[in-house]
Motif scaffolding. Structure first.
Motif, PDB file in Angstrom:
ATOM      1  N   ASN A  62      67.076  40.805 136.668  1.00 56.45           N
ATOM      2  CA  ASN A  62      66.588  42.098 136.063  1.00 56.45           C
ATOM      3  C   ASN A  62      67.826  42.813 136.660  1.00 56.45           C
ATOM      4  N   TYR A 403      71.579  54.839 134.522  1.00 54.98           N
ATOM      5  CA  TYR A 403      70.410  53.999 132.811  1.00 54.98           C
ATOM      6  C   TYR A 403      70.167  55.644 132.590  1.00 54.98           C
TER       7      TYR A 403
ATOM      8  N   PRO C  88      60.752  43.602 143.211  1.00 54.16           N
ATOM      9  CA  PRO C  88      61.134  44.916 142.676  1.00 54.16           C
ATOM     10  C   PRO C  88      62.247  44.301 141.385  1.00 54.16           C
ATOM     11  N   GLY C  89      62.601  42.873 141.360  1.00 55.22           N
ATOM     12  CA  GLY C  89      63.366  43.295 139.657  1.00 55.22           C
ATOM     13  C   GLY C  89      62.067  43.114 139.337  1.00 55.22           C
ATOM     14  N   PHE C  90      60.699  42.954 139.307  1.00 51.99           N
ATOM     15  CA  PHE C  90      59.938  42.772 138.332  1.00 51.99           C
ATOM     16  C   PHE C  90      59.092  44.025 138.457  1.00 51.99           C
ATOM     17  N   ALA C  91      58.640  44.461 139.521  1.00 54.00           N
ATOM     18  CA  ALA C  91      57.190  45.564 139.923  1.00 54.00           C
ATOM     19  C   ALA C  91      58.111  46.674 139.247  1.00 54.00           C
ATOM     20  N   GLN C  92      60.234  47.538 139.444  1.00 50.29           N
ATOM     21  CA  GLN C  92      60.731  48.409 138.877  1.00 50.29           C
ATOM     22  C   GLN C  92      61.164  48.555 137.709  1.00 50.29           C
ATOM     23  N   LEU C  93      61.165  47.474 137.129  1.00 52.98           N
ATOM     24  CA  LEU C  93      61.795  46.939 135.620  1.00 52.98           C
ATOM     25  C   LEU C  93      60.889  48.090 134.662  1.00 52.98           C
ATOM     26  N   HIS C  94      61.882  48.700 133.868  1.00 55.59           N
ATOM     27  CA  HIS C  94      61.405  49.739 132.767  1.00 55.59           C
ATOM     28  C   HIS C  94      61.562  49.478 131.478  1.00 55.59           C
ATOM     29  N   PRO C  95      60.574  49.127 130.491  1.00 57.95           N
ATOM     30  CA  PRO C  95      58.877  47.848 129.559  1.00 57.95           C
ATOM     31  C   PRO C  95      60.818  48.905 128.470  1.00 57.95           C
ATOM     32  N   LEU C  96      61.397  49.620 128.681  1.00 60.55           N
ATOM     33  CA  LEU C  96      62.484  50.222 127.287  1.00 60.55           C
ATOM     34  C   LEU C  96      63.855  49.647 127.703  1.00 60.55           C
ATOM     35  N   VAL C  97      64.139  49.391 128.696  1.00 59.90           N
ATOM     36  CA  VAL C  97      65.395  48.451 128.815  1.00 59.90           C
ATOM     37  C   VAL C  97      66.487  48.292 127.747  1.00 59.90           C
ATOM     38  N   ALA C 101      69.379  44.205 130.185  1.00 58.80           N
ATOM     39  CA  ALA C 101      69.421  44.275 132.068  1.00 58.80           C
ATOM     40  C   ALA C 101      67.843  44.080 132.278  1.00 58.80           C
ATOM     41  N   ALA C 102      67.028  43.483 130.906  1.00 56.34           N
ATOM     42  CA  ALA C 102      65.828  42.230 131.777  1.00 56.34           C
ATOM     43  C   ALA C 102      66.226  40.900 130.725  1.00 56.34           C
ATOM     44  N   ALA C 105      62.868  39.076 133.338  1.00 55.31           N
ATOM     45  CA  ALA C 105      61.940  39.350 132.386  1.00 55.31           C
ATOM     46  C   ALA C 105      61.421  38.606 131.358  1.00 55.31           C
TER      47      ALA C 105
END
Lengths: 440, 131, 498
Positions: A62, A403, C88-97, C101-102, C105
């Motif tokens: 990610n 972003y 951080p790769g999970f917790a900081q990931l915005h759902p609309l990327v 970028a995901a 996930a």
């Protein structure tokens, strides 16, 4: 398996106590035709160390190192360390819904304190213990409005989050509700158009600040709904409520919203919590859990789940909602964050977001960009025209490590060149300079 | 203080544990001792509006205890003349005096003949014996 | 203990916020500006932490001890999962990327879907529903969409539910705009098939069933029940609340069910968090796949994407693709077990039957059968003989250090005690629980007052729920606490002056 305690000797002894000769015998009531006879075809078991590595590899795929100006309902606010410390207390983390109050005073008191905070922030009389997220509480509010007014139309402004509108529209047919949208005009909603649509409606749902970050004439929208006998329902951002007026102060019947901004990481969209608060008139129609104060047999203060006759486990098919859970742990995160901020901190947080967003607007305009809605006052988010397709602009910006925002064309035809840019208190003046460069 | 068990013989009964006291073309309605005992201490009375219409066999309101809710089934049809505000304010009145102070609504009968379909005390006791 | 609002003092604060030096703070239009500040607590950070730590000590979780709350599957929540969800790769990931970028996930979600398909024996998954109840509602929306597509939606208005069902099932039926058709339970605790036959026809949309049922019994006639519904052209919904009994042992898809929700917070160990979050993905048969909520996680070779292009979809039931943090924990849990998920269910059933065997002499057992992962006893005898109710037994168990079972449910058993030990417990724990239950049965005879007045060891005694419901106090009333009110006023003055 390290999560299981039974030894072979334990199993033998237990089977003997039960009076069967094998574990398979325990399943004799399952008809042969529906037994699963092979091994599950799932990936092999991992040890904890292997699991950690596997998950780190997934997490590394990610992209989270680009400077985040993406919002559109979920925001990159700072989550204090104390929030994590509280949420990792096993007594809170691993407890069930507080059905047995003597075992659950910690969670019950925390929810009572959360309800108080939500009431204070929204200016409402009563809050439930939280809902799934900022979209489902909107559907819940429609259900309340339908039964409170006996009407079957819901008006929602087009400047309300597309996610919220989609969920409301998905739920509406089952509720017997028709959904009518009021278009925005130049990024904001015209109260007269709301007034025209609200005739015969159960509720008018609007967002403040709206999806474009624009400050709506919220008191006029609420009045337009009330004039038509519809319940005004404001969808609000907790972080804004230190600087923006509480919905209760401008006549709303209910206030709802996504709570992620307070205390929760973005976490690819959840789990988060939605808040739902209302005037006292609607208390017996609210969905979900509600905690109340009482006394114990010695006269000492204590807390219990109350008004439970609204709920599915008692009222069954006549319940106010089918909800069994709330989002206690995430709402608790919100409470801890709000407690750390206090009234002064919350106001400063709002002011800092506004100031940084204003700075970003100004710098983008100085660099030649046009705002999509230049006449409108905004909070922490605004729409900017990129001069090209916004997804292309985003791709270019990302190549420069930024972003830059949310391409509005995804939901709003005619705004294909616009990016919705969110600026939280975590962003800096230097990062805003990089945003401007990245979009140039 | 909850009342002790009793079923007055001057009332007519409905099998859903409701009673009616008919006086001329009006009737007073309530729930029986059995109903309030099964529910436990009442905490809420959702009353109908004065002037609304109630229909025999249909729900005209609800009473709630902490862990249960019960529809109020009207034994007779008519128009609501009065709601017992004392029970709205203090629902436990029903537990304390189900046939007196704890009455629920007063109605003007629209089909007085319906009284023929209600149960006498003896018939209601048979319902109780099976409950 | 004090509320956090009662610890507030004007001028204290717990965390700083980056300032606005050198920046212009734009004016908020006067009619939108907040004049009265919210009375949030004013407390320094150390006291905030202590406040919530003290609250935690007044609470009981699985980490504290045995929690045999029937139908809730209170199993161990592995600590490593908490560490993983915080990466951080999970917790900081915005759902609309954008999907590129995901990829991590989406890959995780895709693998989670595959495991759910294997466990349920079905064809497609939506991860979106936020909890079991939302999975139910989503499943019923799929019923509507399926029948609408076939031109039968107006005709099929009824959903059949047994009287043992969780209250959510009938509530979901109403919210979905269906009518409820209740069906009885027979003397062995199965659905009464004769009662059922008369109730299923061309107006029936489907069945909602928990199997094993809330009595902890596997319905022995499930194949016959499936034929009744499918022959009538109706669908079958499986409430996965009790899936912990049958992972790798029997699959809902093979039982004939067309839609299943999976409670990730029960079977797959997402911590319950004092009432949430949960996760309620649904798995469906291929005939329902076109109608699933958007988006669906799709795979194109080595890359993954969110598929929104689904013209027959019912829409969205929740924001984004679902409660991702729950997926991280549940996927990690599944990877810890691998095919051993079967052993997990075997041990859960073994533990339950062991408790049942040891307790059925002292408490009434309404259905004399082996149980699955849980069972229901009745305290009816104790109540009749000694005036000790299921509630009394539950409260007294607290004094022995155990969380009580679920009580007064299912409704078909009077004075019900519904006990679910899960696979997590050691034999010694099960034995100690049995000893406590047996001791309470003896106390009911010898010293019932001790049981009536329990608990004696908790931070509070029995609470007055009537008072709470009759005079609801649902938030702290500053006006009843003049000291705090003064603080609020001073706060207001301070802000106005600022």
């Amino acid at each position: 398996m390290s999560y299981l305690s039974l030894t072979d000797a334990d199993r033998e002894q237990m089977l003997a106590t039960i009076g069967v000769s094998s574990v398979d015998d325990l399943f004799r009531d399952i008809p042969a035709g529906v037994r699963f006879e092979r091994e599950l075809d799932v990936p092999p078991a991992l040890t904890e160390a292997e699991l950690q590595r596997h998950m780190e590899e997934l997490a590394a795929k990610n992209v989270v190192d680009e400077i985040c100006f993406l919002g559109a309902g979920i925001y990159d606010h700072y989550v204090p360390a104390v929030v994590d410390a509280v949420l990792q207390r096993g007594e809170l983390l691993t407890a069930y819904t507080p059905y047995q109050p003597e075992m659950s005073q910690g969670v019950l008191q925390a929810i009572f304190e959360y309800q108080t905070a939500i009431c204070e922030l929204t200016g409402m009389d009563v809050s439930n213990a939280s809902g799934y997220d900022g979209t489902t509480v909107a559907a819940d509010a429609c259900f309340v409005a339908k039964h409170a007014t006996g009407r079957s139309k819901i008006v929602v402004t087009e400047a309300t989050s597309p996610q919220v509108r989609q969920v409301v529209k998905t739920y509406a047919p089952g509720f017997g509700l028709e959904v009518v949208e009021v278009p925005h005009e130049g990024g904001a909603t015209d109260p007269d158009r709301v007034r025209a649509s609200a005739d015969g409606a159960a509720a008018v749902i609007f967002q403040q600040p709206n999806f474009f970050g624009v400050l709506e004439s919220a008191p006029e929208l609420a009045a337009a709904a009330s004039d038509a006998g519809a319940m005004p329902i404001a969808h609000v951002d907790l972080v804004s409520l230190g600087v923006l007026e509480a919905p209760g102060a401008y006549g709303c019947a209910m206030a709802i919203g996504e709570g992620q901004s307070a205390g929760n990481a973005m976490s690819y969209g959840g789990p988060h919590y939605g808040f739902l608060a209302a005037r006292n008139d609607y208390v017996r129609r609210l969905p979900g859990r509600i905690v109340g104060e009482t006394v114990d047999a010695d006269g000492n203060r204590g807390f219990v789940l109350t008004l439970q006759t609204r709920e599915q486990h008692i009222r069954r098919e006549k319940a106010t909602s089918n909800i069994t859970t709330n989002q206690t742990l995430l709402a608790l995160a919100g409470l801890v964050h709000l407690s750390l901020l206090g009234p002064q901190g919350l106001r400063e947080l709002g002011e800092t977001c506004m100031a940084l967003a204003h700075h970003a607007k100004t710098e983008l305009q100085a660099a030649g960009f046009e705002l999509a809605f230049p006449e409108r006052a905004t909070f922490k988010e605004f729409a900017v025209r990129t001069g090209r397709n916004a997804r292309e602009a985003l791709t270019r910006a990302r190549a420069r490590g930024v972003y830059a925002g949310y391409p509005l064309g995804r939901d709003y035809p005619g705004l294909d060149d616009a990016l919705l840019v969110a600026v939280t208190e975590k962003r800096t003046v230097d990062e805003i300079a990089r945003l401007v460069e990245a979009l140039a | 203080m909850p009342a002790s068990e009793s079923y007055p013989d001057d009332l007519l009964y409905h099998p859903e544990h409701d009673w009616a006291r008919i006086e001329g073309d009006e009737a007073t309605l309530g729930v029986t001792w059995f109903a309030q005992d099964a529910l436990g201490e009442l905490v809420h009375y959702e009353a109908p509006d004065v002037g609304s219409t109630v229909t025999r066999g249909s729900s005209y309101g609800e009473v709630e205890s902490v862990k249960a809710v019960s529809d109020l089934i009207s034994p007779l049809s008519g128009e609501v003349l009065e709601v017992n505000e004392k029970v709205v304010d203090a629902p436990e009145t029903v537990n304390e005096d189900p046939y007196g102070e704890g009455w629920l609504i007063r109605i003007r009968l629209s089909s007085p003949d319906e009284r023929e379909q209600l149960l006498s005390l003896d018939d209601y006791r048979k319902v109780l014996a099976e409950a | 203990m004090k509320l956090i609002y009662e610890k507030s003092q004007p001028g204290r604060r717990g965390i700083g916020v980056p300032g606005t030096e050198g920046l212009e703070v734009p004016d908020v239009p006067a009619e939108l500006r907040r004049e009265t500040p919210p009375r949030l607590p004013e407390i320094a950070e150390p006291e905030v932490l202590r406040h919530f730590t003290e609250l935690s000590t007044r609470n009981f979780g699985i980490d504290t001890g045995f929690y045999p709350l029937g139908s809730c599957t209170m199993k161990y929540n592995p600590r490593v999962n908490e560490r993983l969800v915080g990466l951080p790769g999970f917790a900081q990931l915005h759902p609309l990327v954008e999907d590129d970028a995901a990829q991590g996930a989406l890959e995780l979600e895709w693998h989670l879907q595959q495991i759910l398909l294997e466990v349920t024996g079905l064809d497609a998954v939506s991860l979106q529903p936020a909890a079991g109840s939302q999975g139910e509602l989503t499943g019923l929306m799929l019923f509507h969409a399926y029948f609408r597509d076939r031109g039968e939606d107006d005709q099929r208005r009824k959903v059949v539910i047994p009287d043992t069902a969780h209250g959510t099932n009938p509530a979901s039926v109403t919210m979905a705009g269906y009518e409820l058709t209740p069906v009885k339970t027979d003397a062995r605790g199965n659905i009464d098939v004769e009662d059922l036959r008369g109730k299923v026809d061309e107006h029936t949309a489907g069945l909602m069933l928990t199997n094993p049922s809330t009595l902890g019994l596997f319905d022995e006639n499930i194949e016959q029940i499936g034929r009744i519904f499918h022959d009538a052209g109706a669908l079958m919904y499986y409430d996965g609340a009790n899936l912990n009994a049958v992972c790798g042992i029997s699959r809902p898809g093979d039982m004939g069910f067309d839609v299943v929700h999976i409670n990730l917070h029960k079977t797959f160990s997402q911590p319950h968090g004092g009432g949430g979050p949960g996760g309620g993905p649904i798995a469906v048969r291929d005939i329902l796949e076109p109608f699933l909520p958007v988006p669906i996680v799709a795979r194109d070779g080595a890359t993954f994407r969110l598929d929104y292009d689904r013209p027959k979809s019912i829409g969205k039931v929740r924001a984004f693709s679902g409660p991702f943090g729950v997926f991280v924990r549940s996927y990690a849990f599944m990877r810890s077990y691998g095919p051993g998920l079967r052993e997990m269910s075997e041990v859960a059933v073994l533990n339950a039957n062991y408790l049942l065997a040891k307790l059925k002499g002292a408490y009434e057992l309404p259905y004399e059968r082996l149980c699955m992962h849980e069972f229901v006893l009745s305290a009816r005898g104790l109540k009749r003989e000694h005036g000790v109710s299921a509630l009394d037994v539950a409260k007294r168990l607290m004094d022995y250090g155990f969380h009580p079972p679920t009580i007064y449910f299912p409704l078909v058993v009077p004075e019900a005690l519904m006990i679910e030990p899960t696979e997590s417990e050691a034999r010694e724990t099960l034995d100690a629980f049995c000893e406590a239950m047996l001791a309470i049965a003896r106390e009911a005879v010898d010293e019932p007052e001790v049981v009536h007045s329990a608990p004696h060891s908790r931070p509070v005694r029995r609470l007055d729920e009537v008072r709470a419901a009759k005079n609801p106090v649902l938030r702290f009333r500053f006006e009843d606490h003049p000291e705090e009110q003064g603080a609020g006023d001073r706060q207001l003055e301070a802000q106005k002056g600022a």
